[in-house]
Design a protein around this motif. Sequence first.
Motif, short mmCIF file in Angstrom:
data_model
loop_
_atom_site.label_atom_id
_atom_site.label_comp_id
_atom_site.label_asym_id
_atom_site.label_seq_id
_atom_site.Cartn_x
_atom_site.Cartn_y
_atom_site.Cartn_z
N ARG A 337 0.86 -1.18 0.00
CA ARG A 337 0.00 0.00 0.00
C ARG A 337 0.90 1.24 0.00
NH1 ARG A 337 -5.18 -0.55 2.93
NH2 ARG A 337 -5.93 -2.66 2.66
N GLY A 338 0.99 1.89 -1.14
CA GLY A 338 1.98 2.94 -1.32
C GLY A 338 1.54 4.36 -1.02
N GLY A 339 0.30 4.55 -0.58
CA GLY A 339 -0.20 5.91 -0.39
C GLY A 339 0.49 6.69 0.72
N MET A 340 0.82 5.99 1.80
CA MET A 340 1.45 6.64 2.95
C MET A 340 2.80 7.27 2.57
SD MET A 340 1.61 7.39 6.19
CE MET A 340 0.33 6.50 7.09
N THR A 341 3.63 6.48 1.90
CA THR A 341 4.97 6.99 1.54
C THR A 341 4.87 8.12 0.52
OG1 THR A 341 5.07 5.01 0.16
CG2 THR A 341 6.38 5.00 2.17
N LYS A 342 3.78 8.15 -0.25
CA LYS A 342 3.59 9.26 -1.19
C LYS A 342 3.44 10.58 -0.43
CE LYS A 342 3.99 6.72 -4.61
NZ LYS A 342 4.81 5.91 -3.68
N VAL A 343 2.65 10.56 0.64
CA VAL A 343 2.46 11.79 1.43
C VAL A 343 3.76 12.15 2.15
CG1 VAL A 343 1.07 12.92 3.21
CG2 VAL A 343 0.03 11.17 1.75
N ILE A 344 4.43 11.15 2.70
CA ILE A 344 5.65 11.42 3.49
C ILE A 344 6.71 12.12 2.64
CG2 ILE A 344 7.58 10.32 4.70
CD1 ILE A 344 5.55 8.17 5.67
N GLU A 345 6.95 11.66 1.41
CA GLU A 345 7.98 12.30 0.60
C GLU A 345 7.55 13.72 0.17
OE1 GLU A 345 10.99 11.58 0.29
OE2 GLU A 345 11.76 12.62 -1.48
N ALA A 346 6.27 13.93 -0.03
CA ALA A 346 5.80 15.28 -0.36
C ALA A 346 6.04 16.22 0.83
CB ALA A 346 4.32 15.25 -0.73
N VAL A 347 5.83 15.71 2.05
CA VAL A 347 6.09 16.52 3.25
C VAL A 347 7.58 16.85 3.34
CG1 VAL A 347 6.10 16.45 5.79
CG2 VAL A 347 4.08 15.68 4.52
N ARG A 348 8.43 15.85 3.08
CA ARG A 348 9.89 16.11 3.10
C ARG A 348 10.25 17.22 2.12
NH1 ARG A 348 10.73 10.17 2.39
NH2 ARG A 348 10.92 9.22 4.46
N GLN A 349 9.68 17.14 0.92
CA GLN A 349 9.99 18.15 -0.10
C GLN A 349 9.56 19.55 0.35
OE1 GLN A 349 11.58 18.43 -2.92
NE2 GLN A 349 12.08 16.32 -3.46
N LEU A 350 8.36 19.64 0.93
CA LEU A 350 7.85 20.96 1.33
C LEU A 350 8.62 21.53 2.52
CD1 LEU A 350 4.05 20.23 0.87
CD2 LEU A 350 5.38 21.91 -0.42
N ARG A 351 9.18 20.65 3.35
CA ARG A 351 9.99 21.10 4.48
C ARG A 351 11.44 21.39 4.07
NH1 ARG A 351 8.87 16.47 8.98
NH2 ARG A 351 6.92 17.23 9.90
N GLY A 352 11.80 20.98 2.84
CA GLY A 352 13.21 21.09 2.44
C GLY A 352 14.06 20.01 3.07
N GLU A 353 13.41 18.88 3.45
CA GLU A 353 14.13 17.80 4.13
C GLU A 353 14.36 16.59 3.25
OE1 GLU A 353 11.82 17.00 7.65
OE2 GLU A 353 12.44 18.86 8.64
N ALA A 354 14.13 16.71 1.94
CA ALA A 354 14.45 15.61 1.03
C ALA A 354 15.97 15.54 0.88
CB ALA A 354 13.79 15.83 -0.33
N HIS A 355 16.47 14.44 0.29
CA HIS A 355 17.92 14.36 0.08
C HIS A 355 18.35 15.52 -0.80
CE1 HIS A 355 21.83 13.01 -1.33
NE2 HIS A 355 21.84 12.17 -0.31
N PRO A 356 19.48 16.19 -0.45
CA PRO A 356 19.90 17.37 -1.22
C PRO A 356 20.02 17.12 -2.73
CG PRO A 356 21.27 17.10 0.75
CD PRO A 356 20.36 15.91 0.69
N ALA A 357 20.34 15.90 -3.11
CA ALA A 357 20.49 15.60 -4.54
C ALA A 357 19.16 15.61 -5.29
CB ALA A 357 21.17 14.23 -4.71
N VAL A 358 18.05 15.46 -4.56
CA VAL A 358 16.74 15.40 -5.22
C VAL A 358 15.78 16.48 -4.73
CG1 VAL A 358 16.91 12.92 -5.67
CG2 VAL A 358 15.84 13.70 -3.55
N GLN A 359 16.22 17.30 -3.76
CA GLN A 359 15.35 18.34 -3.20
C GLN A 359 15.01 19.37 -4.30
OE1 GLN A 359 13.98 18.94 0.08
NE2 GLN A 359 12.90 20.50 -1.09
#
Lengths: 389, 128
Positions: A337-359
């Motif tokens: 069930r992939g919906g949860m991780t979809k929201v989590i990575e979007a939150v990381r992006q909006l916080r600027g907390e994604a990996h620097p190579a993909v932010q």
Amino acid sequence: MTIKGKAYIAGAFEHPTRKAPDKSVAQLHAECAKGALTDAGLTKEDVDGYFCAGDAPGMGPLSMVDYMNLRVRHVDSTDTGGSSYLVHVAHAAEAIALGKCSVALITLAGRPRSEGMATGTAPRPGSPAQPDMQFEYPYGPTVVNMYAMCAMRHMHDYGTTSEQLAWIKVAASHHAQHNPNAMLRDVVTVKEVVESPVVASPLHRLDCCVISDGGGALVVVAPEVMKSLGRPRVKIVGVGEAPKGQLGGDVDLTFTGARWSGPRAFAEAGVKPADIQYASIYDSFTITVLMQIEDLGFCAKGEGGRFSADGNLISGTGKLPFNTDGGGLCNNHPANRGGMTKVIEAVRQLRGEAHPAVQVKNCALALAHGTGGSLGTRHGSATLIMERE
Amino acid sequence: MEERKLPAPEPNPETAPYWDAAKNGTLFVRRCAACGRAHHYPRTLCPFCFSDKTEWQAASGNGTVYSFSVMLRAPAPYAIAYVTLDEGTTMLTNIVDCDFESIRMGMRVRLVFKPTEGGAPLPMFTPA
Ligand SMILES: [Zn+2]
């Protein structure tokens, strides 16, 4: 009435495990809950709303509220498969807007990998009371061959190619190389995808997502709670839901419920697809991504293949950076069930907390979209638009 | 290669006539007398207009392939398909008794029945 601006995502946590033979499913749910609450700067005692779906053991919210010993005044166990957790965010925002709760906890966890589940390739019987079962199950529908029929029809109607589909896996692998927890971290080429064995024509092994144990959790809170926390503010600005089935026998495999849920979310948010800086798109298979990109309006119907090709989904080079954690195709697909991780990575992006190579630079507006069930038969569809405040 | 075994469908009071017809070599579609449209899978209340004036109709057994996929990762490969019947509705089925490589989108197909393990036979299709 709208949920726009009525609720925020304050906590998000993705369990680092991808194989958990030594843990129980309830334990994984609780570990995810603890991770998301810690991320938000809240405690278990603050939770007054709890949300879970069919992956929760036993009687869903009753079993998990008891296991975690929560004292809540609102529960919701809506199950629309992998899209459930996006629906839960929407329902949590609605409940918060109505004052039914102020700190909503959403959890997901499962162990299909440890349990040796043939997730995509074995027909799974449902209950005989399920109205479709006697007319479908005996014919051998699996997750992969039903999505494969969507791909076959898309190729027939629009000239979509296996190479164009392969680009979606290639883009996901470019992102996954930076994620130390990802199951598949090697960058793959179009040639490697189309030369991997065919599982169900026209889909290859590398058109499919991974099978992983694990889970995730989210904490959705009221504005006054958000203000008291020191975390970056991810505001929910638009949501849309839409189940789609076989339409009474007028089967149409060329579009998904995103055609209906997407416009609802965009209308509520008051934004257009072109405004979205980052998109988490459900990726059980490459064809899932391609069809949803079209249905969400990122390109015209039938153009998904051309749009996805040549690295257009790769962060930093492409026009639509997608699934920068590597997605279900390379990183993680907990409990199938992939919906949860979809929201989590979007939150990381909006916080600027994604990996620097993909932010994504100055990411202020993101979309997460989920599908649950099967695009080939019946599925849930949910779209979520979030803004950094 | 293993021989493919087909699980028996499990009828209920609403669907028993469909499977009884299958035992006699007939494919039923359900058609609504109120709006005139055929649907699948069969229901008592029409999924288009919600009328209860629905009735069984023997299908011609002719149709076209709407989509298909050959499942290779299986003990015995098989071809799943959606076939649009000439009666106007589309059903999930299998394409059988042919070289799977020869199956094409839009191909004309005709009805055959295949035995199941202890139940009514399944309506399937083969190139016409
Ligand atoms: Zn009718």
